[in-house]
Design an enzyme around this catalytic site. Sequence first.
Site, PDB file in Angstrom:
ATOM      1  N   ASN A  14       0.831  -1.205   0.000  1.00 19.52           N
ATOM      2  CA  ASN A  14       0.000   0.000   0.000  1.00 19.52           C
ATOM      3  C   ASN A  14       0.869   1.260   0.000  1.00 19.52           C
ATOM      4  O   ASN A  14       0.485   2.272  -0.591  1.00 19.52           O
ATOM      5  CB  ASN A  14      -0.954   0.001   1.197  1.00 19.52           C
ATOM      6  CG  ASN A  14      -2.243  -0.741   0.894  1.00 19.52           C
ATOM      7  OD1 ASN A  14      -2.978  -0.392  -0.017  1.00 19.52           O
ATOM      8  ND2 ASN A  14      -2.507  -1.788   1.662  1.00 19.52           N
ATOM      9  N   ARG A  65       4.450  -0.553  25.971  1.00 12.19           N
ATOM     10  CA  ARG A  65       3.868  -0.066  24.723  1.00 12.19           C
ATOM     11  C   ARG A  65       3.811   1.444  24.696  1.00 12.19           C
ATOM     12  O   ARG A  65       4.020   2.078  23.651  1.00 12.19           O
ATOM     13  CB  ARG A  65       2.461  -0.641  24.530  1.00 12.19           C
ATOM     14  CG  ARG A  65       1.849  -0.292  23.164  1.00 12.19           C
ATOM     15  CD  ARG A  65       0.503  -0.926  22.976  1.00 12.19           C
ATOM     16  NE  ARG A  65      -0.507  -0.302  23.838  1.00 12.19           N
ATOM     17  CZ  ARG A  65      -1.780  -0.694  23.900  1.00 12.19           C
ATOM     18  NH1 ARG A  65      -2.178  -1.729  23.179  1.00 12.19           N
ATOM     19  NH2 ARG A  65      -2.634  -0.080  24.686  1.00 12.19           N
ATOM     20  N   ARG A  91       1.098  -2.951  14.789  1.00  9.14           N
ATOM     21  CA  ARG A  91       1.178  -2.690  16.216  1.00  9.14           C
ATOM     22  C   ARG A  91      -0.094  -1.975  16.647  1.00  9.14           C
ATOM     23  O   ARG A  91      -0.589  -1.089  15.940  1.00  9.14           O
ATOM     24  CB  ARG A  91       2.386  -1.801  16.570  1.00  9.14           C
ATOM     25  CG  ARG A  91       3.735  -2.371  16.154  1.00  9.14           C
ATOM     26  CD  ARG A  91       4.044  -3.683  16.832  1.00  9.14           C
ATOM     27  NE  ARG A  91       4.109  -3.563  18.291  1.00  9.14           N
ATOM     28  CZ  ARG A  91       4.239  -4.590  19.107  1.00  9.14           C
ATOM     29  NH1 ARG A  91       4.289  -5.816  18.617  1.00  9.14           N
ATOM     30  NH2 ARG A  91       4.300  -4.405  20.416  1.00  9.14           N
ATOM     31  N   HIS A 109      -8.041  -1.595   6.413  1.00  7.45           N
ATOM     32  CA  HIS A 109      -8.253  -2.905   7.029  1.00  7.45           C
ATOM     33  C   HIS A 109      -8.835  -3.853   5.975  1.00  7.45           C
ATOM     34  O   HIS A 109      -9.748  -3.475   5.234  1.00  7.45           O
ATOM     35  CB  HIS A 109      -9.222  -2.786   8.206  1.00  7.45           C
ATOM     36  CG  HIS A 109      -9.444  -4.078   8.923  1.00  7.45           C
ATOM     37  ND1 HIS A 109      -8.507  -4.629   9.768  1.00  7.45           N
ATOM     38  CD2 HIS A 109     -10.492  -4.947   8.900  1.00  7.45           C
ATOM     39  CE1 HIS A 109      -8.967  -5.772  10.233  1.00  7.45           C
ATOM     40  NE2 HIS A 109     -10.167  -5.986   9.735  1.00  7.45           N
ATOM     41  N   LEU A 144     -10.225  -0.590  18.421  1.00  7.68           N
ATOM     42  CA  LEU A 144      -9.517  -1.247  17.329  1.00  7.68           C
ATOM     43  C   LEU A 144     -10.449  -1.544  16.157  1.00  7.68           C
ATOM     44  O   LEU A 144     -11.485  -2.191  16.324  1.00  7.68           O
ATOM     45  CB  LEU A 144      -8.881  -2.550  17.830  1.00  7.68           C
ATOM     46  CG  LEU A 144      -8.092  -3.359  16.790  1.00  7.68           C
ATOM     47  CD1 LEU A 144      -6.870  -2.575  16.327  1.00  7.68           C
ATOM     48  CD2 LEU A 144      -7.692  -4.708  17.368  1.00  7.68           C
TER      49      LEU A 144
END
Length: 217
Positions: A14, A65, A91, A109, A144
């Site tokens: 992409n 994180r 991530r 996605h 998410l």
Amino acid sequence: MIKMVVLISGRGSNLTSLLNAATSGAIPARIVGVISNRPDAMGLQTAETHGVPTCVIDHRGFAEREQFDVAVAAAIDGFTPDLVVLAGFMRILGQAFVRRYENRLINIHPSLLPAFPGLHTHRRALAEGVRIHGCTVHFVTPDLDHGPVIVQAAVPVLDDDDEATLAARVLVQEHQVYPLAVRWFAEGRLHLRNGRVWLDMPQADGMALIAPQSVAG
């Protein structure tokens, strides 16, 4: 012309489509930096070939994180971008990071969200027996794979499909709709109202759905 930073973790297909669109003038945007959490990501070589500065922030070097997120944000801010693009960045980003770039952080996605968030989307689509699959470009939120949808592209699921053939068909559409979404953002045609994306475009109401091989606008 806007400036954008692209975050990757792997081959960067992409990224390549975005670089090609920017170079050709198809999108009024310039990729000013590419950041990867993996030093072996093939997309880094692609960026360097196009003369784009790169940066590696290996997530394995951070105990928490949040520390990784802070380092990535510092690298992004060094490029002063108008838009941050996730292109196969594997991530999960924390809430503070997402809020920092709210309304200028987008992701692609490989499913028709809200169906099949998370990983292994093509495998799960086949297991569920769906007849239509595809991809979604959306604004990133702390939830998410649940941000406001900008554009989706649909492909048929064929009787003889396996995970690889379905993934390849979806990827063709990803390479079309991601530059399209960036173009709309750069042209100031995207607006968020009550958690939905509105597009300044004739006959456009809310999110846009693109049929295979028919990107326009």
